[in-house]
Design a protein around this motif. Sequence first.
Motif, mmCIF file in Angstrom:
data_model
loop_
_atom_site.group_PDB
_atom_site.id
_atom_site.type_symbol
_atom_site.label_atom_id
_atom_site.label_comp_id
_atom_site.label_asym_id
_atom_site.label_seq_id
_atom_site.Cartn_x
_atom_site.Cartn_y
_atom_site.Cartn_z
ATOM 1 N N ILE A 102 -12.946 47.838 -37.796
ATOM 2 C CA ILE A 102 -12.526 46.155 -38.094
ATOM 3 C C ILE A 102 -12.065 45.772 -36.985
ATOM 4 N N CYS A 103 -11.418 46.265 -36.149
ATOM 5 C CA CYS A 103 -10.860 45.686 -34.762
ATOM 6 C C CYS A 103 -11.953 45.217 -34.089
ATOM 7 N N GLU A 104 -12.886 46.073 -33.974
ATOM 8 C CA GLU A 104 -14.053 45.754 -32.818
ATOM 9 C C GLU A 104 -14.958 44.640 -33.600
ATOM 10 N N SER A 105 -15.110 44.664 -34.754
ATOM 11 C CA SER A 105 -15.872 43.785 -35.472
ATOM 12 C C SER A 105 -15.427 42.245 -35.060
ATOM 13 N N ILE A 106 -13.820 42.299 -34.824
ATOM 14 C CA ILE A 106 -13.364 41.032 -34.578
ATOM 15 C C ILE A 106 -13.483 40.728 -33.047
ATOM 16 N N VAL A 107 -12.628 41.781 -32.456
ATOM 17 C CA VAL A 107 -12.439 41.556 -30.985
ATOM 18 C C VAL A 107 -13.693 41.540 -30.078
ATOM 19 N N SER A 108 -14.714 42.247 -30.572
ATOM 20 C CA SER A 108 -16.027 42.315 -29.867
ATOM 21 C C SER A 108 -16.934 41.348 -30.394
ATOM 22 N N GLY A 109 -16.965 41.599 -31.671
ATOM 23 C CA GLY A 109 -18.323 40.646 -32.290
ATOM 24 C C GLY A 109 -17.855 39.212 -32.700
ATOM 25 N N ILE A 110 -16.370 38.778 -32.668
ATOM 26 C CA ILE A 110 -16.416 37.255 -33.161
ATOM 27 C C ILE A 110 -15.534 36.683 -31.947
ATOM 28 N N GLN A 111 -14.615 37.141 -31.412
ATOM 29 C CA GLN A 111 -13.585 36.208 -30.289
ATOM 30 C C GLN A 111 -14.616 36.080 -29.370
ATOM 31 N N LEU A 163 -4.024 48.079 -36.511
ATOM 32 C CA LEU A 163 -4.261 47.277 -35.587
ATOM 33 C C LEU A 163 -5.225 46.098 -36.141
ATOM 34 N N ALA A 164 -5.928 46.604 -37.279
ATOM 35 C CA ALA A 164 -6.996 45.598 -37.727
ATOM 36 C C ALA A 164 -6.281 44.255 -37.995
ATOM 37 N N ASP A 165 -5.029 44.263 -38.851
ATOM 38 C CA ASP A 165 -4.283 43.176 -39.196
ATOM 39 C C ASP A 165 -3.807 42.247 -37.833
ATOM 40 N N LEU A 166 -3.697 42.882 -36.755
ATOM 41 C CA LEU A 166 -3.191 42.285 -35.494
ATOM 42 C C LEU A 166 -4.444 41.478 -34.959
ATOM 43 N N CYS A 167 -5.545 42.253 -35.166
ATOM 44 C CA CYS A 167 -6.479 41.354 -34.538
ATOM 45 C C CYS A 167 -7.201 40.250 -35.463
ATOM 46 N N LEU A 168 -6.817 40.436 -36.864
ATOM 47 C CA LEU A 168 -7.574 39.653 -37.616
ATOM 48 C C LEU A 168 -6.773 38.142 -37.727
ATOM 49 N N VAL A 169 -5.371 38.192 -37.689
ATOM 50 C CA VAL A 169 -4.534 36.964 -37.643
ATOM 51 C C VAL A 169 -5.036 35.862 -36.650
ATOM 52 N N PRO A 170 -5.069 36.362 -35.378
ATOM 53 C CA PRO A 170 -5.428 35.217 -34.323
ATOM 54 C C PRO A 170 -6.866 34.671 -34.457
ATOM 55 N N GLN A 171 -7.721 35.506 -35.095
ATOM 56 C CA GLN A 171 -9.105 35.211 -35.099
ATOM 57 C C GLN A 171 -9.221 33.952 -36.178
ATOM 58 N N VAL A 172 -8.169 34.191 -37.359
ATOM 59 C CA VAL A 172 -8.304 33.066 -38.468
ATOM 60 C C VAL A 172 -7.506 31.958 -37.821
ATOM 61 N N TYR A 173 -6.644 31.934 -37.050
ATOM 62 C CA TYR A 173 -6.007 30.917 -36.343
ATOM 63 C C TYR A 173 -7.285 30.146 -35.637
ATOM 64 N N ASN A 174 -7.989 30.777 -34.946
ATOM 65 C CA ASN A 174 -9.255 30.180 -34.381
ATOM 66 C C ASN A 174 -10.240 29.574 -35.135
ATOM 67 N N ALA A 175 -10.114 30.168 -36.377
ATOM 68 C CA ALA A 175 -11.159 29.672 -37.568
ATOM 69 C C ALA A 175 -10.715 28.257 -38.054
#
Length: 213
Positions: A102-111, A163-175
């Motif tokens: 989940i972390c990598e899907s966000i940190v490498s795949g979206i951010q 760690l997945a939750d930590l990665c998710l929240v800033p990505q939602v702020y960006n959304a």
Amino acid sequence: MGSKIYLLFSNHTNSSLLITALALKGVDYEYRAVNLLKGEQYSDEFKKVNPNSFVPTLVVNENNKQESIVESMAILEYLEEKYPQPNLLPKDALNRAKVRSICESIVSGIQPLQNLVILKKVEELGGNKNQFANSVISDRFRCLETLLKQTSGKYCFGDQITLADLCLVPQVYNAYRFSVDMSAFPIISSIVERLKEEEAFKKAHPDAQPDSA
Ligand SMILES: N[C@@H](CCC(=O)N[C@@H](CS)C(=O)NCC(=O)O)C(=O)O
């Protein structure tokens, strides 16, 4: 934890993932703001701590020597190894791999698709940076929503903050910054609503940082 032992180079919008980890683990640090819009990430001084010219960057003292750690996931894993409590990864190897997925899907795949350098390139090539960011985040959130359907409970992975939750929240702020319609992502939205009530996540909110406007 007494004296400040880490320097976190960051800017207010992307600091939250590491500030949440530092807050949950009770680790003290000094915050150094890097103004990306003024190009401070390209200064010679900053390049000495991060040759990639990216924030966040954590400078640590190890064996009486200052060392910098670059890349969000490497920093999170360092903090997790150094300060295992509270544990932000499950005990079982398969479940750890699922959280890291989940972390990598966000940190490498979206951010990376919405960092300044990419959005500038999109504009140079004649595209609209806001439309581009909105479209890539929406596409990737559709996949993430399916992934989280399989793994989530109260949080991204069951009922434990990871760690997945930590990665998710800033990505939602960006959304939100790019006007993504979050009503299309009920699982992501409800997890983030729950996390926003947690003290560590409140402390890490972009508006709570020293360099917020
Ligand atoms: N892969 C890096 C990416 C970090 C990143 O993209 N940081 C952005 C801020 S969110 C940045 O520093 N951008 C500077 C720029 O694009 O010039 C990580 O996970 O730490």
